[in-house]
Every structure is written in C-alpha cells, then in structure tokens.
Design an enzyme around this catalytic site. Structure first.
Site, short mmCIF file in Angstrom:
data_model
loop_
_atom_site.label_atom_id
_atom_site.label_comp_id
_atom_site.label_asym_id
_atom_site.label_seq_id
_atom_site.Cartn_x
_atom_site.Cartn_y
_atom_site.Cartn_z
CD GLU A 27 -19.09 69.36 109.36
OE1 GLU A 27 -18.37 70.09 110.06
OE2 GLU A 27 -18.78 68.17 109.09
N GLY A 73 -14.80 70.66 101.91
CA GLY A 73 -14.15 71.90 101.48
C GLY A 73 -12.66 71.68 101.21
CG HIS A 76 -23.46 74.55 155.26
ND1 HIS A 76 -22.43 73.63 155.23
CD2 HIS A 76 -24.37 74.09 156.16
CE1 HIS A 76 -22.71 72.66 156.10
NE2 HIS A 76 -23.87 72.92 156.67
P1 FAD Z 1 -14.27 69.11 115.42
O1 FAD Z 1 -15.26 69.17 116.49
O2 FAD Z 1 -13.59 67.81 115.15
O3 FAD Z 1 -15.01 69.58 114.10
C1 FAD Z 1 -14.41 69.60 112.86
C2 FAD Z 1 -15.46 69.43 111.78
O4 FAD Z 1 -14.83 69.65 110.51
C3 FAD Z 1 -16.04 68.02 111.70
O5 FAD Z 1 -17.43 68.07 111.80
C4 FAD Z 1 -15.60 67.50 110.34
O6 FAD Z 1 -16.61 66.70 109.71
C5 FAD Z 1 -15.40 68.79 109.56
N1 FAD Z 1 -14.45 68.67 108.45
C6 FAD Z 1 -13.22 68.12 108.44
N2 FAD Z 1 -12.64 68.27 107.22
C7 FAD Z 1 -13.54 68.92 106.46
C8 FAD Z 1 -13.53 69.36 105.12
N3 FAD Z 1 -12.47 69.21 104.34
N4 FAD Z 1 -14.63 69.96 104.65
C9 FAD Z 1 -15.73 70.14 105.43
N5 FAD Z 1 -15.79 69.75 106.71
C10 FAD Z 1 -14.70 69.16 107.21
N6 FAD Z 1 -13.64 67.76 124.57
C11 FAD Z 1 -14.05 68.43 125.67
O7 FAD Z 1 -13.72 69.60 125.84
N7 FAD Z 1 -14.84 67.81 126.62
C12 FAD Z 1 -15.21 66.52 126.49
O8 FAD Z 1 -15.92 66.00 127.35
C13 FAD Z 1 -14.80 65.80 125.34
N8 FAD Z 1 -15.19 64.53 125.17
C14 FAD Z 1 -14.83 63.87 124.03
C15 FAD Z 1 -15.23 62.56 123.87
C16 FAD Z 1 -14.89 61.86 122.73
C17 FAD Z 1 -15.36 60.43 122.56
C18 FAD Z 1 -14.13 62.51 121.71
C19 FAD Z 1 -13.77 61.78 120.44
C20 FAD Z 1 -13.72 63.82 121.86
C21 FAD Z 1 -14.05 64.52 123.03
N9 FAD Z 1 -13.64 65.83 123.23
C22 FAD Z 1 -14.01 66.48 124.38
C23 FAD Z 1 -12.76 66.54 122.26
C24 FAD Z 1 -13.60 67.51 121.41
O9 FAD Z 1 -14.61 66.80 120.77
C25 FAD Z 1 -12.70 68.20 120.40
O10 FAD Z 1 -11.60 68.78 121.06
C26 FAD Z 1 -13.46 69.30 119.66
O11 FAD Z 1 -14.58 68.76 119.00
C27 FAD Z 1 -12.54 70.00 118.65
O12 FAD Z 1 -13.27 70.98 117.99
P2 FAD Z 1 -12.87 71.45 116.51
O13 FAD Z 1 -13.84 72.52 116.17
O14 FAD Z 1 -11.43 71.74 116.43
O15 FAD Z 1 -13.11 70.17 115.57
#
Ligand code: FAD
Length: 468
Positions: free
Chosen positions: A34, A116, A447
C-alpha cells in the site's frame, strides 16, 4: 531482500484488504502493498467513511438549527466549530484505518508500505515509502489499486479552488458559494454537507436529471426535496471552463439552448465520476490486458487476467464502483484461489445515496424493466403513512417494490426515505433467496418501525395495503 508469498495484493482498499484477510484465513502466506501511509484505501481514508462522518455531523447541525424547535427543544446559540467537526471525522478515519492494521496483525498479513509494480508474472517490486526497494516473489498477484476522480481537461484540479472529493472533505472554512460539477452521488452528498453548514450550493449537471441511474421516480423526488432544502440546480448545462483569481473562480457554462452562464464562487467541486487507477503498475510490460483510458483491467468470472498468475478486482474492473462490491469480490477471489467455490451475485448489490432523505436500491429499476420488456407489477407505500416516520418527523419518501407479474419474484426495491441505507438489507436478503413480494408482505415487521413501509409496499404489489 527477496521473499516468497502465496499471494501479494497491491492496494489495501476494501477489495485488497478483504481479499488478503480471507486468503490468510484459508492458510495462505500474504503480503499487502500500500502506497498510502495508512490502510483501508479510498473508502476508509478519503471516501465512504469521512463523507459519512461529515454527513452525520452536518445532519445533527441541521437538526439543531432548524428542526429541534418542532420537537419542543430550544437550543439557542447553536454554533459551528468546523475544526472540531473535521477533527472528529479524522479520528473516525484514524480508528478505522488502524483497525485494518490490527486485522492484518491478527491474520498474520504483512503490510508493505510503498508503490507496487508488477515486475513479472510472479514478482512485485516495491518502491518503499521509507526509501529503498524490495522484491516480493509470489505464486499469485492481486491488483486492487482502486480509482481516482476524473479530471476535466478545461477544469484542472488546483487543490484549492478547483478540487476533487478529497479536498472537499477537508475545507478549512465553509465556502460562501460551492459549485458542484456533476449531479451524481458524491457531488450530492458533499453538496448536502456544505449546504447544511451554511454554503450556497449550486449543482451543474450535463444531463436532464440528477442521479440518472437511479429509478427515475425516486430521482425526481430527491431532486425536489434537495431543492426544498435550498440546493440550486442547473440541469442540461455544460461547464466549459473557469477563471481562477485570488482564490475565487468564475465558472462558465453553456445551457442546452446555447445560452452562456457564469457562476462566481469560491470553491468548485468537480465530481463527474472516477477512473480506475493503474498508473505505474507496469501492466504493459507484463502483458496484462487492460484499457488505460477507462482504467479497467480485463478479467474473467474468476477475477483472472490473461496472465495466469495475475488477478484483479474492485474499482479497476467492471461493475459498480462501490466498497461493498469490492469486498464481496475480495472474499470470492480468495476462496476461488484456494480452490473453493467463491461467487458474487452482481444482481443483488445494493447502492445507497446518503443525502437526507437517503436513497437505497437493489435490483432493476422500472426503466430497466420496461427496456427489457419484463411484465412486472409495482407496489408503493409512502413514509407519510408510517407511524415511526411520523414520530421522527421524517415523512418524505416512498418505498417501491417491483415484482414479476407472473411469479411475484422481487425484481427490484427502491427506497427514498429516512435510513433507507439500513432498510435495503431486508430487500437484498429476500432477493438473494429469490423471494416474492408476498414473502415480504407476510413477514412480521416490528411496530412501529420504518421497515413497515417496505411491508406495505410489498402488500401494495397485490393491491392489499392495510395502512395506506
Ligand atoms: P480503493 O479503496 O481505491 O483502494 C485502492 C488502494 O490501492 C489505495 O489505498 C491506493 O493508495 C492503493 N494503490 C494504488 N496503486 C498502488 C500501487 N501501485 N502500489 C501500492 N498501492 C497502490 N462506496 C460505497 O460503497 N459507499 C459509499 O458510501 C461510498 N462513498 C464514497 C465517497 C467518496 C467521496 C468516494 C471518493 C468514494 C466513495 N465510495 C463509496 C467508493 C469506494 O470508496 C470505492 O468503490 C472503494 O474504495 C473501492 O475499493 P478498492 O479496494 O477497489 O480501491
């Protein structure tokens, strides 16, 4: 230094960290890379959690300043300490991200802090945050790198005046005028926060409606309710550019009929969608099939890319960009990797918009049913006829149940109303078990509870409501 793992996960968001935990539970040696200093990804750090923390705080402020009196509560001199509100949000984030660290320790998963890169089908190279490089050798690699906000070429983020959601979660002052570009859920949630805290908020949307993928009847209701709350909307309008001077922006836009509009404001939140984040992952060199423009990796039903040892899930693959979708994929992926029958039912993934009232949906909308030529029946019940909603003074909204006309199987449930986010779970459970509207109608609901409105809507499918 070289280490050998069963699985290396790149990205510790809800997709990656959940996959890591499930894989470790199934006996695998797992590392999770991460690049942020904290775990939990977008969701915990700058997404779901901080936005909900601010929505809850601003809702309390709104109640105290505008709605307590109706309940016979006098609360003169209610004030806003934005610093303290932000501090509470940061504390919630801190506790939850540290919690993921605790889960990693419990499950013996090694966090590796750095960026990564896939160095080969069985090798991940990490540029460590603390300096230096490390190579992790592994049987399998899971890409779970999430997404980032889409930037408009004529409205580039400057981090101060023209911003994305991350900055809009941490303004140091309440903006005088916040213009939100994009009427999707993130823009409406953050627009609601700042409106409640005192900003003038204008939402500019290119399409003729806000939240276009939501069942139109509910989307229309939300539009009217948010207007009543004071949010201003400019639909069918295309933002064309902005001039920024001394921390103020003049935004130019063009309406459908060619009229030019300008908006003077101190903050512009651009929330026109998110794109999968694949930067620096080295996918080209290893030959992983992907679409760099959309930020999507191509996978099969078992999360496999075209390179046998490399897998992907979450926001970088197709499907709704939601935390709980990524989590379900994380579990299914790990189970499949361990030779077990992992599965995600994409037809029953709920989606929620945390405005007030909230919108929560699962399954098909009425528009989709019509498009697919499905013969369906609809049952609706309003919250105004619900005792608990009346007691709470939360009478806006409806529940809508869509069921197959022949079999009565529930095809979709759409709720706009108080705590719709919690209520939708019952509809998801019924749909998971292929239940019917009559099943919901015959379940005894406590209820007075808000969930009785779901029961009434299910009864309404067969035109036999009791209380409305
Ligand atoms: P992410 O949570 O984006 O995690 C990916 C991680 O990979 C990040 O920490 C990043 O730093 C890391 N990373 C990237 N490239 C590399 C690399 N090369 N090497 C090491 N680390 C890396 N979804 C909901 O279901 N409910 C909600 O209420 C909701 N509210 C939201 C509100 C906002 C303001 C935003 C922006 C998004 C919201 N979402 C919500 C969407 C949700 O956050 C995402 O769908 C979810 O986080 C996706 O999960 P993920 O594991 O695919 O990626």
């Amino acid at each position: 230094m070289s280490d050998r793992y069963d699985l290396v996960v790149i990205g510790a968001g809800p997709g990656g960290y959940v996959a890591a935990i499930r894989a470790a539970q199934l006996g695998m040696k797992v590392a999770c890379v991460e690049k942020r200093p904290t775990l939990g990804g977008t969701c915990l750090n700058v997404g779901c959690i901080p936005s909900k923390a601010l929505l809850d705080s601003s809702e309390l402020y709104e109640l105290a300043t505008h709605r307590f009196s109706k309940h016979g509560i006098t609360a003169d001199g209610v004030g806003l300490d934005l610093g303290a509100m932000m501090g509470r949000k940061d504390q919630v984030v801190k506790e939850l991200t540290q919690g993921v660290g605790g889960l990693f320790r419990k499950n013996k998963i090694e966090p590796v802090y750095g960026a990564g890169k896939v160095a080969g089908p069985n090798s991940v190279q990490v540029t460590l945050n603390d300096g230096g490089e490390r190579t992790l050798e592994t049987n399998a690699i899971l890409l779970a790198t999430g997404s980032e906000p889409i930037e408009l070429p004529f409205l580039k983020f400057d981090g101060k005046t023209i911003v994305g959601s991350t900055e809009a979660l941490a303004f140091e002052q309440v903006p005088e005028h916040l213009v939100v570009v994009g009427g999707g859920y993130i823009g409406l949630e953050l627009g609601s926060v700042w409106k409640r805290l005192g900003a003038k908020v204008t939402v500019i949307e290119f399409l003729p409606r806000i939240v276009p993928i939501v069942d139109h009847e509910l989307g229309n209701q939300l539009y009217k309710i948010l207007q009543k709350q004071g949010l201003e909307f400019q639909l069918e309008t295309k933002v064309t550019g902005a001039e920024v001077k001394d921390g103020k922006a003049t935004l130019s836009a063009e309406t459908k009929d060619g009229k030019t509009l300008t908006f003077d404001c101190d903050k512009v939140l651009v929330s026109v969608g998110r794109r999968g984040y694949l930067d620096g992952l080295g996918l080209e060199a290893v030959g992983v099939e992907h679409d760099p423009k959309a930020g999507k990796v191509t996978i099969d039903a078992h999360f496999r890319t075209n390179v046998p040892s490399i897998y992907a899930l979450g926001d970088i693959v197709s499907g709704p960009m939601l935390a709980h979708k990524a989590e379900e994929e994380g579990v299914a992926f790990a189970e499949l990797l361990a030779g077990k029958p992992g599965h995600v039912n994409y037809e029953t993934i709920p989606s929620v918009i945390y405005t007030w009232p909230e919108i929560a949906s699962v399954g098909l909308t009425e528009e989709q049913l019509k498009e697919q030529g499905v013969d369906y029946r609809v049952g609706k019940a309003p919250f105004v006829a619900n005792g608990r909603a009346k007691a709470m003074d939360e009478k806006d909204g409806i529940v809508k149940v869509l069921a197959d006309a022949k079999t009565d199987r529930v095809l979709g449930v759409h709720i706009i109303g108080p705590r719709a986010s919690d209520m939708i779970a019952e509809a998801v459970a019924v749909m998971e078990f292929a239940g019917s509207a009559e099943d919901i109608a015959r379940i005894c609901h406590g209820h007075p509870t808000l969930s009785e409105t779901l029961k009434e809507a299910a009864l309404a499918v067969d035109k036999r409501t009791i209380n409305c």
